[in-house]
Design an enzyme around this catalytic site. Structure first.
Site, PDB file in Angstrom:
ATOM      1  N   ARG A   1     -68.973  22.841 -36.097  1.00 55.74           N
ATOM      2  CA  ARG A   1     -68.862  24.111 -36.824  1.00 55.74           C
ATOM      3  C   ARG A   1     -69.761  24.050 -38.045  1.00 55.74           C
ATOM      4  NH1 ARG A   1     -63.088  25.958 -38.960  1.00 55.74           N
ATOM      5  NH2 ARG A   1     -63.433  24.286 -40.449  1.00 55.74           N
TER       6      ARG A   1
ATOM      7  N   CYS B   1     -58.537  26.548 -31.640  1.00 60.37           N
ATOM      8  CA  CYS B   1     -58.708  25.298 -32.380  1.00 60.37           C
ATOM      9  C   CYS B   1     -57.862  25.240 -33.645  1.00 60.37           C
ATOM     10  CB  CYS B   1     -60.174  25.066 -32.719  1.00 60.37           C
ATOM     11  SG  CYS B   1     -60.866  26.331 -33.778  1.00 60.37           S
TER      12      CYS B   1
ATOM     13  N   ARG C   1     -52.144  30.305 -46.779  1.00 51.70           N
ATOM     14  CA  ARG C   1     -51.769  29.132 -45.982  1.00 51.70           C
ATOM     15  C   ARG C   1     -51.396  27.918 -46.825  1.00 51.70           C
ATOM     16  NH1 ARG C   1     -57.421  27.738 -42.886  1.00 51.70           N
ATOM     17  NH2 ARG C   1     -56.676  25.617 -42.769  1.00 51.70           N
TER      18      ARG C   1
ATOM     19  N   HIS D   1     -55.129  21.580 -45.880  1.00 56.54           N
ATOM     20  CA  HIS D   1     -55.986  20.584 -45.239  1.00 56.54           C
ATOM     21  C   HIS D   1     -55.399  19.186 -45.255  1.00 56.54           C
ATOM     22  CE1 HIS D   1     -58.805  23.852 -44.966  1.00 56.54           C
ATOM     23  NE2 HIS D   1     -59.103  23.214 -43.864  1.00 56.54           N
TER      24      HIS D   1
ATOM     25  N   GLU E   1     -61.005  34.454 -36.528  1.00 58.93           N
ATOM     26  CA  GLU E   1     -59.962  34.066 -37.486  1.00 58.93           C
ATOM     27  C   GLU E   1     -59.783  35.106 -38.584  1.00 58.93           C
ATOM     28  OE1 GLU E   1     -60.977  30.326 -39.353  1.00 58.93           O
ATOM     29  OE2 GLU E   1     -63.094  30.823 -39.480  1.00 58.93           O
TER      30      GLU E   1
ATOM     31  N   ARG F   1     -65.144  19.691 -38.022  1.00 55.97           N
ATOM     32  CA  ARG F   1     -65.208  20.369 -39.326  1.00 55.97           C
ATOM     33  C   ARG F   1     -66.285  19.680 -40.163  1.00 55.97           C
ATOM     34  NH1 ARG F   1     -59.236  20.664 -38.552  1.00 55.97           N
ATOM     35  NH2 ARG F   1     -58.617  22.843 -38.825  1.00 55.97           N
TER      36      ARG F   1
ATOM     37  N   ASN G   1     -55.056  29.193 -37.870  1.00 56.67           N
ATOM     38  CA  ASN G   1     -54.605  28.988 -39.263  1.00 56.67           C
ATOM     39  C   ASN G   1     -55.014  30.174 -40.132  1.00 56.67           C
ATOM     40  OD1 ASN G   1     -54.036  26.501 -38.193  1.00 56.67           O
ATOM     41  ND2 ASN G   1     -55.843  25.522 -39.061  1.00 56.67           N
ATOM     42  N   ASP G   2     -56.298  30.489 -40.074  1.00 60.04           N
ATOM     43  CA  ASP G   2     -56.743  31.612 -40.896  1.00 60.04           C
ATOM     44  C   ASP G   2     -56.308  32.947 -40.311  1.00 60.04           C
ATOM     45  OD1 ASP G   2     -58.023  30.693 -43.261  1.00 60.04           O
ATOM     46  OD2 ASP G   2     -59.522  29.759 -41.981  1.00 60.04           O
TER      47      ASP G   2
HETATM   48  C1  PEP Z   1     -58.375  27.833 -38.468  1.00 62.15           C
HETATM   49  O1  PEP Z   1     -58.535  28.601 -39.420  1.00 62.15           O
HETATM   50  O2  PEP Z   1     -57.464  27.939 -37.634  1.00 62.15           O
HETATM   51  C2  PEP Z   1     -59.304  26.702 -38.265  1.00 62.15           C
HETATM   52  C3  PEP Z   1     -59.272  25.989 -37.169  1.00 62.15           C
HETATM   53  O3  PEP Z   1     -60.157  26.421 -39.268  1.00 62.15           O
HETATM   54  P1  PEP Z   1     -59.755  25.722 -40.660  1.00 62.15           P
HETATM   55  O4  PEP Z   1     -58.330  25.263 -40.546  1.00 62.15           O
HETATM   56  O5  PEP Z   1     -60.694  24.597 -40.849  1.00 62.15           O
HETATM   57  O6  PEP Z   1     -59.950  26.814 -41.638  1.00 62.15           O
HETATM   58 MG    MG Z   2     -60.385  28.646 -40.520  1.00 62.94          MG
END
Ligand code: PEP
Ligand code: MG
Length: 750
Positions: free
Chosen positions: A500, A670, A633, A357, A599, A464, A622-623
């Site tokens: 979200r 996203c 990650r 993050h 995700e 977020r 990302n997830d």
């Molecule tokens: C993701 O997982 O790609 C996402 C956009 O959510 P976050 O990065 O907040 O988990």
């Molecule tokens: Mg995510």
């Protein structure tokens, strides 16, 4: 055996002087394995193909720091080159044997050597020798286990500069966290939570340094005495005595004297205290008597207490220098918030990866981030000049003039690119064959709003909501949430805003809602938590729906959906909340568009079912990447394996697009891939026409979109999907960007 191993590893981890600790290890091993000689060779920092003898026991100590072995040379070099143990009963008879004449080793023909390896790099070799009795399997296993454990400690000690402080200009390599370059000065943030990461620093004013140290000690003493009093009611006298003994240690004696001496020599109080505590703890830990050895922990505990006070007393960086590069062992998202935004120009962290993050936040702020730098010499970094290259994840510590000139030129080129990009801000993002693409921003901070509008964002594709939750010390009330949501909905009036629902758990902790799990990413996260706590979910949805009453541009996105039941329950609650507010207020309450994040791999395979229940889906790359590739990650050990351009991830996304198309359900993206110029090319080729990204990436993405035709990107994707790894796919897309003269969008220098 495990205790012996632990003790040896602790010796390295805690010893203020690593060279001395290595010597102690050779002594311990000589006893534990009843051998006649033990040696440790370590690869040289400036020439890792050559190892230097760093410690020995049972041989002539004059050879320390004098005997070298190149990889492949002698038995030691052969072990290093093959990365394999050697267990011999006649070492001098081996064709690779090389005698060190003055060592005396010829008397010890029985030989066992094992490599010390960390992250595939051979850091050195440990060898033991004796005159009689071949080494058995147990002994070999013991030495191998010890070497594997020592490897991590040695790697860490090297990175902390505990062998020798890094001199002059040198490069460190991590992974690209957020694109961009920066030249400036490193500032190591330290909250006093651990002694190890206190940076070295010279004191500006010795008197005030001494005063704050004495004040911190005085406060801790007072607290301890008070605690002893309180505990008397519930604890036996001898347990209370511990607190008084602690206080006693602080009332004078060598802990205090040594620290004050170090301050008088010009060091700031925290590092003087750190060194004194570590030295004292080390001496105790070496004691044979188990009870006394345990006292090392008491000293460290006390050390931490004083350090915390000291760091509160000292706010060394109230004045952050211009162009601060925030550096640390594990820089967090909240650390960023401590630096005034106009001073912060880069982040470098020993831990973390591109989808941590803090990296996402740096991206949103438009500053480069270099993450997961295993050998970052954090302790020596404070105040040191630094060049960060967030495109390829490298940094130059103490850069020389040539490098400064080179990066000054790159920065000027980057500045020129940014200027060119500004011209695109009011233009529509459309491919050369006229396919329009909607570009939205990811947000969570109010500071994103103005830059987003200035960059021509067409709405918020991912808000977020956990960020406002994370910066408080309790759950925000419905009214607090109402005003946060209303402000973003109003700012983007006339454009869609996707809020979200709370996505905490995993790597997004709430200090006031601790979750302790062995496997947090596979545990209580996102919608799983909020459905188990409907009071949190309902309050949040109420705030969202109420904020939307007059504006009607809200969409709600549900994170971590892994199956139908979670959607059914969430939709039920959202509908119920809507009816309740309508009944209470008599106003018309809109039912917003509701979407599911895709995700979690199970959602990919249920895409048609999910689409039949929602208005849109948004891919969280990302997830999705983390779960599909089984790559944490945030884990720097596997950061190189984290790639959203991996063929498996691309194929999963294509499956989502095809599945969603059956019900005409819109698909957006996203995750961070949506803002990566190469990712933009791949996603467009898949037919995706709605991308949400950090504001800093928006104009770059637009430039890419406007430079390619949809049809050529479709063809490129077909080629990419035949490739077997992400490096090939990256090269394919990067090559195309270069052909268009757009290489500057993904790297320093064109
Ligand atoms: C993701 O997982 O790609 C996402 C956009 O959510 P976050 O990065 O907040 O988990
Ligand atoms: Mg995510």
């Amino acid at each position: 055996m495990i205790h012996r191993l632990q003790r040896i590893v602790q010796e390295v981890n805690r010893a203020p002087d690593i060279n001395a600790a290595l010597l102690l290890i050779t002594e311990s091993l000589t006893q534990d394995l009843t051998v006649d000689a033990c040696t440790i060779f370590l690869a040289k920092e400036n020439d890792p193909e050559v190892m230097l003898l760093k410690a020995c026991n049972g041989l002539n100590p004059d050879i320390i720091d004098r005997v070298e072995r190149r990889f492949g040379e002698g038995l030691i070099g052969t072990i290093a080159a093959r990365a394999e143990a050697m267990n011999l009963i006649d070492a001098p008879g081996h064709k690779k044997f090389l005698l060190v004449p003055e060592s005396g080793e010829v008397d010890y023909p029985i030989f066992l050597g094992v490599p010390i390896i960390a992250h595939r790099d051979v850091l050195g070799v440990i060898a033991v020798q004796r005159a009689q009795n071949a080494f058995n399997e147990d002994e070999e296993a013991y030495l191998t286990t010890l070497a594997a454990q020592l490897a991590t400690s040695i790697e860490r000690a090297e990175s902390q500069g505990r062998f020798s402080a890094p001199q002059g200009s040198h490069m460190v390599k991590g992974v690209a966290g957020a694109p961009g370059m920066a030249i400036g000065q490193a500032i190591v943030l330290n909250r006093g939570v651990n002694l190890e990461s206190v940076p070295d620093k010279k004191a500006d004013d010795l008197d005030s340094e001494l005063r704050s140290f004495r004040e911190a000690v005085r406060k801790v003493c007072a607290e301890l005495t008070e605690q002893a009093e309180k505990m008397r009611e519930s604890l036996p006298e001898e347990e209370c005595a511990l607190f008084l003994a602690y206080a006693q240690m602080l009332s004078g004696g060598s802990l205090i004297d040594d620290t004050e001496k170090s301050i008088a020599e010009g060091n700031w109080a925290p590092s003087s205290w750190r060194d004194t505590v570590e030295q004292h703890a080390y001496v105790f830990s070496q004691m044979e008597d188990r009870y006394l050895a345990e006292r090392a922990n008491d000293i460290r505990d006390l050390g931490l207490r004083v350090l915390r006070k000291l760091m509160l007393e000292q706010s060394p960086y109230l004045d952050f220098p211009e162009r601060t590069k925030l550096a640390g062992d594990d820089v967090t998202a909240t650390d960023l918030a401590d630096v005034p935004p106009d001073c912060l120009s880069g982040v470098i962290s020993a831990r973390g990866s591109s989808s941590s993050h803090v990296a996402i936040l740096a991206h949103a702020l438009g500053i480069p981030a270099v993450m997961g730098v295993p050998n970052l010499p954090v302790k020596q970094l404070d105040g040191v000049p630094l060049v960060l290259d967030g495109y390829n994840g490298s940094a130059f510590i103490n850069p020389d003039q040539n490098l400064l000139d080179e990066y000054t030129r790159y920065l000027a080129e980057e500045e020129a690119i940014e200027q060119d990009l500004l011209e695109l801000k009011d233009k529509q993002a459309i491919t050369t064959d006229r396919r329009p693409i909607k570009l939205m921003v990811n947000s969570g901070l109010m500071s994103d709003y103005t830059p987003s509008l200035r960059s021509g964002a067409e709405g918020v594709g991912l808000y977020r909501t956990e960020i406002p939750f994370q910066i408080r010390d309790r759950f925000p009330s419905e009214e607090e949430q109402y005003s946060i949501y209303k402000s973003v909905l109003e700012t983007f009036d006339g454009m869609p805003v996707v809020l979200r629902t709370l996505d905490v758990g995993g790597d997004k902790p709430l200090s006031y809602f601790p979750i302790n799990e062995a496997n947090p990413f596979l545990g209580w996260r996102g919608v799983r938590i909020t459905l188990d706590h409907p009071e949190i979910f309902v309050t949040q949805v109420r705030a969202m729906l109420r904020a939307n009453v007059e504006i009607n541009n809200l969409a709600i996105l549900l994170p971590m959906i892994s199956g139908r039941a979670e959607l059914v329950d969430s939709l039920f609650l959202i509908n119920r909340v809507r009816d309740e507010i309508e009944e209470e207020s008599g106003d018309k309450v809109w039912l917003p568009r509701i979407g599911a994040m895709i995700e979690v791999p199970s959602a990919v395979y249920q895409i048609e079912d999910i689409c039949s229940m929602v208005d849109f889906v948004s891919i969280g790359t990302n997830d999705l990447t983390q779960y599909l590739l089984a790559v944490d990650r945030n884990n720097e050990n596997v950061a190189e394996l984290f790639s959203s351009l991996h063929p498996a991830v691309l194929k999963a996304m294509q499956q989502i697009v095809i599945g969603a198309a059956r019900s005409d359900t819109p698909v957006s993206v996203c995750g961070e891939l949506a803002g990566d110029p190469l990712g933009v090319m791949a996603l467009l080729g898949m037919g995706i026409d709605n991308l949400s990204m950090s504001v800093g990436s928006l104009l770059r993405a637009k430039k890419v979109i406007m430079s390619f035709s949809y049809s050529e990107l479709t063809e490129l994707l077909q080629r990419a999907l035949t490739m077997s790894d992400s490096f090939m796919i990256r090269d394919l897309y990067a090559g195309k960007l270069d052909e268009r003269g757009l290489g500057g969008l993904i790297r320093a220098g064109k």
